[in-house]
Design a protein around this motif. Structure first.
Motif, PDB file in Angstrom:
ATOM      1  N   MET A   1     -32.509 -72.152  11.590  1.00  0.00           N
ATOM      2  CA  MET A   1     -32.991 -73.523  11.800  1.00  0.00           C
ATOM      3  C   MET A   1     -32.502 -74.405  10.652  1.00  0.00           C
ATOM      4  N   ILE A   2     -32.074 -75.621  10.995  1.00  0.00           N
ATOM      5  CA  ILE A   2     -31.729 -76.577   9.936  1.00  0.00           C
ATOM      6  C   ILE A   2     -32.460 -77.886  10.183  1.00  0.00           C
ATOM      7  N   SER A  20     -28.959 -75.351  15.170  1.00  0.00           N
ATOM      8  CA  SER A  20     -27.684 -75.311  14.450  1.00  0.00           C
ATOM      9  C   SER A  20     -27.077 -76.706  14.456  1.00  0.00           C
ATOM     10  N   GLY A  21     -25.981 -76.877  13.752  1.00  0.00           N
ATOM     11  CA  GLY A  21     -25.279 -78.153  13.764  1.00  0.00           C
ATOM     12  C   GLY A  21     -24.777 -78.486  15.161  1.00  0.00           C
ATOM     13  N   ASP A  22     -24.361 -77.450  15.915  1.00  0.00           N
ATOM     14  CA  ASP A  22     -23.898 -77.664  17.295  1.00  0.00           C
ATOM     15  C   ASP A  22     -25.037 -78.166  18.173  1.00  0.00           C
ATOM     16  N   ASP A  23     -26.219 -77.620  17.928  1.00  0.00           N
ATOM     17  CA  ASP A  23     -27.394 -78.025  18.693  1.00  0.00           C
ATOM     18  C   ASP A  23     -27.648 -79.519  18.495  1.00  0.00           C
ATOM     19  N   LYS A  29     -25.312 -86.148  21.720  1.00  0.00           N
ATOM     20  CA  LYS A  29     -24.392 -86.589  22.763  1.00  0.00           C
ATOM     21  C   LYS A  29     -25.119 -86.843  24.084  1.00  0.00           C
ATOM     22  N   GLU A  30     -26.121 -86.010  24.380  1.00  0.00           N
ATOM     23  CA  GLU A  30     -26.853 -86.116  25.652  1.00  0.00           C
ATOM     24  C   GLU A  30     -28.019 -87.095  25.566  1.00  0.00           C
TER      25      GLU A  30
END
Ligand SMILES: [Zn+2]
Length: 143
Positions: A1-2, A20-23, A29-30
């Motif tokens: 978790m970040i 994550s950073g991708d999350d 974006k969404e």
């Protein structure tokens, strides 16, 4: 978790946790991210002060600290407001829509009530001239 410090287009700052950073990228974006203060989904990462131990006794990123306090204060205000309603009103649960309507047409004595209603029912009530206010939801509701 970040944990990221986020900021909306009105410059409200708040924190949010991500897997994550991708999350974060995905949610941003969404338009799944939104500001708890104004509801705007125009949200991006705030610039963070690097958390580097210099050995000197420097104050830690004061703007982040302020945001934490404001966020806490905001939630306390919501909680106080909600407590006032729940302590002075009768809980009618799922019957909210029908009880509110009966009161409006004089079939039940008028009193303060609160309970659950679907968005569609709330719209119907408003169209009949019955004012319905939403109670703020708090993070602990989602537990
Ligand atoms: Zn905002």
């Amino acid at each position: 978790m970040i944990r990221y410090q986020l900021v909306c287009k009105c410059e409200h700052q708040f924190e949010s946790w991500f897997r994550s950073g991708d999350d974060y990228d995905h949610q941003q974006k969404e338009d799944l991210l939104w500001c708890p203060a104004c509801g705007s989904s125009k949200v991006c990462k705030a610039l963070m002060a690097p958390n580097v131990k210099t050995g000197r006794n420097e104050p830690q990123a004061p703007q982040n600290l302020t945001a934490d306090i404001d966020q806490q204060k905001f939630q306390d205000e919501l909680r106080t407001m909600r407590d006032q309603v729940t302590q002075t009103s009768e809980y009618v649960g799922d019957n909210f829509t029908s009880v509110a309507r009966k009161m409006h047409y004089g079939d039940e004595p008028e009193r303060k009530i609160y309970g659950e209603a679907k968005l569609k029912d709330v719209k119907d009530l408003n169209e009949e001239g019955i004012t319905v206010l939403p109670l703020p939801s708090l993070p602990e509701d989602k537990n």
